[in-house]
Motif scaffolding. Structure first.
Motif, short mmCIF file in Angstrom:
data_model
loop_
_atom_site.label_atom_id
_atom_site.label_comp_id
_atom_site.label_asym_id
_atom_site.label_seq_id
_atom_site.Cartn_x
_atom_site.Cartn_y
_atom_site.Cartn_z
N PRO A 82 -11.83 -3.41 -8.76
CA PRO A 82 -11.12 -3.85 -8.09
C PRO A 82 -10.72 -3.99 -6.55
O PRO A 82 -10.28 -2.53 -6.21
CB PRO A 82 -10.41 -4.90 -8.64
CG PRO A 82 -9.71 -3.98 -9.60
CD PRO A 82 -11.00 -3.12 -10.02
N THR A 83 -11.45 -4.60 -5.11
CA THR A 83 -10.67 -3.49 -4.41
C THR A 83 -9.46 -4.50 -3.71
O THR A 83 -9.30 -5.39 -4.36
CB THR A 83 -11.81 -4.47 -2.83
OG1 THR A 83 -13.05 -3.88 -3.28
CG2 THR A 83 -11.33 -4.07 -1.72
N LEU A 84 -8.27 -3.10 -3.61
CA LEU A 84 -7.33 -3.60 -3.11
C LEU A 84 -7.13 -3.23 -1.95
O LEU A 84 -7.30 -1.81 -1.13
CB LEU A 84 -6.13 -3.01 -4.45
CG LEU A 84 -6.75 -2.40 -6.09
CD1 LEU A 84 -6.14 -2.28 -6.83
CD2 LEU A 84 -6.28 -4.56 -6.46
N GLN A 85 -6.18 -4.09 -1.85
CA GLN A 85 -5.48 -3.02 -0.34
C GLN A 85 -4.04 -4.19 -0.12
O GLN A 85 -3.91 -4.86 -0.68
CB GLN A 85 -6.21 -3.96 0.14
CG GLN A 85 -6.29 -5.95 0.84
CD GLN A 85 -7.94 -6.27 1.67
OE1 GLN A 85 -8.69 -5.82 1.77
NE2 GLN A 85 -8.36 -7.77 1.16
N GLY A 87 -1.20 -6.54 0.36
CA GLY A 87 -0.96 -7.71 -0.36
C GLY A 87 -1.78 -7.85 -1.89
O GLY A 87 -1.25 -8.74 -1.70
N SER A 88 -2.61 -6.91 -2.48
CA SER A 88 -2.55 -6.86 -3.35
C SER A 88 -1.72 -6.73 -4.75
O SER A 88 -1.13 -5.88 -4.10
CB SER A 88 -3.56 -5.89 -4.21
OG SER A 88 -4.81 -6.61 -2.67
N LEU A 89 -1.83 -8.07 -5.42
CA LEU A 89 -0.65 -7.56 -6.20
C LEU A 89 -1.42 -7.35 -8.19
O LEU A 89 -2.81 -7.96 -8.23
CB LEU A 89 0.03 -8.94 -6.67
CG LEU A 89 0.51 -9.65 -5.17
CD1 LEU A 89 1.13 -10.78 -5.22
CD2 LEU A 89 1.67 -8.06 -4.69
N VAL A 93 -2.54 -2.76 -9.62
CA VAL A 93 -2.52 -1.72 -8.63
C VAL A 93 -1.39 -0.55 -8.94
O VAL A 93 -0.86 -0.07 -8.68
CB VAL A 93 -1.92 -2.87 -7.68
CG1 VAL A 93 -0.38 -1.96 -6.09
CG2 VAL A 93 -2.42 -4.16 -6.46
N PHE A 114 0.51 -4.08 -3.70
CA PHE A 114 0.02 -2.96 -2.62
C PHE A 114 0.74 -3.34 -0.99
O PHE A 114 0.22 -4.19 0.04
CB PHE A 114 -1.77 -3.38 -3.14
CG PHE A 114 -2.43 -2.27 -1.50
CD1 PHE A 114 -2.16 -2.14 -0.67
CD2 PHE A 114 -3.01 -1.02 -3.32
CE1 PHE A 114 -2.64 -0.70 -0.63
CE2 PHE A 114 -3.70 -0.44 -2.39
CZ PHE A 114 -3.09 0.06 -1.66
N GLU A 119 -0.60 2.15 -0.01
CA GLU A 119 -1.53 1.85 2.04
C GLU A 119 -1.10 3.48 2.35
O GLU A 119 -2.99 3.82 2.49
CB GLU A 119 -1.92 0.89 2.78
CG GLU A 119 -2.80 1.32 3.62
CD GLU A 119 -2.50 -0.24 4.93
OE1 GLU A 119 -3.77 -0.44 5.30
OE2 GLU A 119 -1.30 -0.93 5.04
N VAL A 136 -7.72 1.31 1.76
CA VAL A 136 -8.63 -0.54 1.38
C VAL A 136 -9.18 0.33 -0.06
O VAL A 136 -9.84 1.31 0.31
CB VAL A 136 -9.79 -1.37 2.12
CG1 VAL A 136 -10.07 -2.65 0.89
CG2 VAL A 136 -8.73 -1.73 3.09
N ASP A 138 -11.56 0.65 -1.72
CA ASP A 138 -13.07 0.31 -2.31
C ASP A 138 -13.54 0.82 -3.05
O ASP A 138 -12.82 1.55 -3.98
CB ASP A 138 -14.08 0.07 -0.88
CG ASP A 138 -14.12 1.48 -0.67
OD1 ASP A 138 -13.31 2.65 -0.29
OD2 ASP A 138 -14.14 1.37 1.04
#
Length: 161
Positions: A82-85, A87-89, A93, A114, A119, A136, A138
């Protein structure tokens, strides 16, 4: 789709593009036949070469066409991590934070959030790996080399076998 398994991908060949090409390229990037930068969804000459090498190594007709017989030998053909950035929870993460804490400079809590600390470490990792620095997580960042024996953040996090 049924019970979490992917349907058999379509037949693909040189010149094709799309999700099935990307799935195939992910498998080859994970086994180091292609680089993470080659996972672009376009079935070009490098992908064709990797397919022919794979087919030959597995006793298949080395025609560069990925149909049902070749797909049946390609495992696993699953989606990207998954793409994590910011605000990702969630648990992925937390898995990433755990790996980043074991040698990649993460000093924050393993809390599944995240935030800025996560970051910043991802940005530093991307810089060190020669990737675009976005902060991110990715596909290219997950699959970039992360140590000995071909490890990646994706494998170290337990997202692939």
């Amino acid at each position: 789709m049924n019970e979490g398994k992917l349907d058999m991908p379509s037949t693909i060949k040189l010149g094709d593009a799309g999700d099935d090409v990307r799935r195939l390229q992910r498998v080859f990037a994970r086994n180091k036949s292609l680089g993470p930068e080659d996972v672009d969804g376009v079935f070009g000459p490098r992908t064709e070469g990797a397919v022919k090498d794979f087919q030959q190594a597995n006793g298949l007709v080395a025609d560069g066409v990925v149909g049902p017989i070749t797909w049946s030998h390609v495992h696993p053909y699953r989606e990207a991590s998954p793409t994590l950035q910011a605000g990702s929870l969630g648990p992925v993460v937390a898995m990433l934070q755990g790996v980043l804490k074991t040698g990649f400079g993460y000093a924050g809590e393993i809390d599944g959030i995240f935030g800025p600390t996560t970051e910043n470490v991802v940005r530093q990792y991307q810089t060190n790996a020669g990737l675009p620095v976005t902060g991110v997580m990715d596909e290219r960042t997950w699959m970039a080399p992360a140590g000995a024996a071909g490890a990646t953040l994706e494998s170290l996090s337990g997202l692939v076998i």
